[in-house]
Design an enzyme around this catalytic site. Structure first.
Site, PDB file in Angstrom:
ATOM      1  N   GLY A  16       0.834  -1.211   0.000  1.00  0.00           N
ATOM      2  CA  GLY A  16       0.000   0.000   0.000  1.00  0.00           C
ATOM      3  C   GLY A  16       0.861   1.250   0.000  1.00  0.00           C
ATOM      4  N   GLY A 107       5.911  -2.606   3.334  1.00  0.00           N
ATOM      5  CA  GLY A 107       5.541  -3.232   4.602  1.00  0.00           C
ATOM      6  C   GLY A 107       6.037  -4.672   4.678  1.00  0.00           C
ATOM      7  N   ASP A 133       0.297   1.627   8.541  1.00  0.00           N
ATOM      8  CA  ASP A 133      -0.157   0.784   9.657  1.00  0.00           C
ATOM      9  C   ASP A 133       0.767   0.777  10.873  1.00  0.00           C
ATOM     10  OD1 ASP A 133      -2.418   0.083   8.315  1.00  0.00           O
ATOM     11  OD2 ASP A 133      -1.708  -1.891   7.694  1.00  0.00           O
ATOM     12  N   GLY A 191     -10.959  11.612  21.438  1.00  0.00           N
ATOM     13  CA  GLY A 191     -11.819  11.494  22.620  1.00  0.00           C
ATOM     14  C   GLY A 191     -12.926  10.473  22.450  1.00  0.00           C
TER      15      GLY A 191
HETATM   16  O1  F6P Z   1      -1.317  -0.311   3.444  1.00  0.00           O
HETATM   17  C1  F6P Z   1      -1.943  -0.688   4.622  1.00  0.00           C
HETATM   18  C2  F6P Z   1      -3.437  -0.689   4.423  1.00  0.00           C
HETATM   19  O2  F6P Z   1      -3.908   0.609   4.114  1.00  0.00           O
HETATM   20  C3  F6P Z   1      -4.202  -1.249   5.594  1.00  0.00           C
HETATM   21  O3  F6P Z   1      -4.411  -0.322   6.624  1.00  0.00           O
HETATM   22  C4  F6P Z   1      -5.463  -1.673   4.915  1.00  0.00           C
HETATM   23  O4  F6P Z   1      -6.096  -2.647   5.687  1.00  0.00           O
HETATM   24  C5  F6P Z   1      -4.991  -2.185   3.581  1.00  0.00           C
HETATM   25  O5  F6P Z   1      -3.770  -1.522   3.340  1.00  0.00           O
HETATM   26  C6  F6P Z   1      -5.917  -1.934   2.434  1.00  0.00           C
HETATM   27  O6  F6P Z   1      -5.337  -2.412   1.269  1.00  0.00           O
HETATM   28  P1  F6P Z   1      -5.848  -2.099  -0.192  1.00  0.00           P
HETATM   29  O7  F6P Z   1      -5.605  -0.651  -0.497  1.00  0.00           O
HETATM   30  O8  F6P Z   1      -5.043  -2.996  -1.065  1.00  0.00           O
HETATM   31  O9  F6P Z   1      -7.304  -2.402  -0.191  1.00  0.00           O
END
Ligand code: F6P
Length: 327
Positions: A16, A107, A133, A191
């Site tokens: 991502g 990642g 993340d 909050g």
């Molecule tokens: O890159 C991390 C992330 O944004 C996560 O937080 C999320 O669950 C996932 O990628 C979503 O992936 P995609 O954009 O491939 O749907």
């Protein structure tokens, strides 16, 4: 691969996208050029590598990108890279381009690909943690997290205006399929009455109790933050339970990919710039399999294998903190 002098390196983004990836690319390219190396950018991650999609990088190629989100090299998720034959093909493509070292910004999955390329073919690799993340083992911080949290916090602040004006409860779903970090930080910073994490059994009674506690002391609106979990839409399940079992009505807002975009924060730019620089220095030193990491305020390198897993630091005390402060 033989131990010859480093002349040409390549950089790619994988998984991502995350705000700050461009700053890391810029730092890699300009540090490498300053050291007299040739640099190639590989487009669309491992998928682009397999297509031979190389871009010769000059100092000007990375001009005017420091402030932009996303990645100028683009990125992809590439399940084919789990196949050793495919990785062999990728290695030969890199060899034909005379690439002596590869920097992978991404990642956990992206790191696993880099580690395999190194282990199977001896290609020196350095990972730079880039994911909103903040879930990579061995580093306190991953590039993009601060910007993503800030984006989500600003969105929830806006939702709060409506929650107050209409006396409503909102369930706001944030990103983090397997990582609780965004939900925990956003929950504390906005909050929230309760935070639901991806690994949790949802305690609907507790959520209802927290909302009712607020109502009893005169609150007219509540915010529940939940992490998306394996599939987006958990917010709607919570909404259904609250309505059917607890007679509480709630609105759902799924923030989704707005959290991945946008101009990187100063923190993300700073950390990414430092990591890009350190990654190139690591290859120049002759390191074979490292990852940059942010530890105690310093950017260091650690063995890539120590960064392969998910961060095990689970911080349930932040859920308690949010609940304690939202009485
Ligand atoms: O890159 C991390 C992330 O944004 C996560 O937080 C999320 O669950 C996932 O990628 C979503 O992936 P995609 O954009 O491939 O749907």
């Amino acid at each position: 691969m033989s131990d010859k002098k480093l002349k040409t390196i390549a950089v790619l983004c994988s998984g991502g996208d995350a705000p700050g990836m461009n700053c890391a690319i810029r730092a890699v390219v300009r540090t490498a050029l300053g050291e007299g190396l040739e640099v190639y950018g590989i487009k669309r991650g491992y998928a682009g590598l397999l297509e031979g999609s190389f871009l010769k990088m000059e100092a000007s190629t990375v001009g005017n990108i420091i402030q932009h989100g996303g990645t100028m090299l683009q990125t992809s998720r590439c399940p084919e890279f789990h196949d050793p034959d495919i990785r062999k093909e990728a290695f030969h493509i890199l060899r034909r381009k005379n690439i002596d070292g590869l920097i992978v910004i991404g990642g956990n999955g992206s790191y696993a690909g880099a580690q395999a390329l190194q282990a199977e073919h001896g290609l020196p690799v350095v990972g730079i943690p880039g994911t909103i993340d903040n879930d990579i083992q061995g580093t306190d911080y991953t590039i993009g997290f601060d910007t993503a949290v800030q984006t989500a916090v600003e969105a929830v602040d806006k939702i709060r205006d409506t929650a107050f004006s209409h006396a409503r409860t909102f369930i706001v779903e944030v990103m983090g399929r397997k990582s609780p970090a965004i939900a925990l930080h956003v929950g504390v910073c906005t909050g929230a009455e309760n935070i639901v994490l991806p690994s949790d059994e949802v305690n609907y009674d507790q959520i209802a109790q927290d909302i009712k506690r607020g109502i009893n002391r005169g609150k007219i609106s509540s915010i529940i933050i939940c992490a998306e979990g394996e599939k987006a839409g958990l917010g709607y399940e919570i909404q259904k339970e609250l309505e059917e079992k607890h007679e509480l009505s709630a609105h759902v807002c799924i923030l989704g990919h707005i959290q991945r975009g946008g101009n990187p924060s100063a923190i993300d730019r700073f950390v990414a710039s430092r990591m890009g620089y350190v990654a190139v220095k690591s290859l120049l030193k002759g390191d074979k399999s490292m990852a940059t990491a942010y530890v105690g305020g310093q950017v260091i390198t650690i063995p890539l294998e120590k960064s392969l897993g998910k961060k095990d630091k689970y911080l349930p005390q932040f859920v308690d903190l949010a609940r304690a402060l939202s009485i």
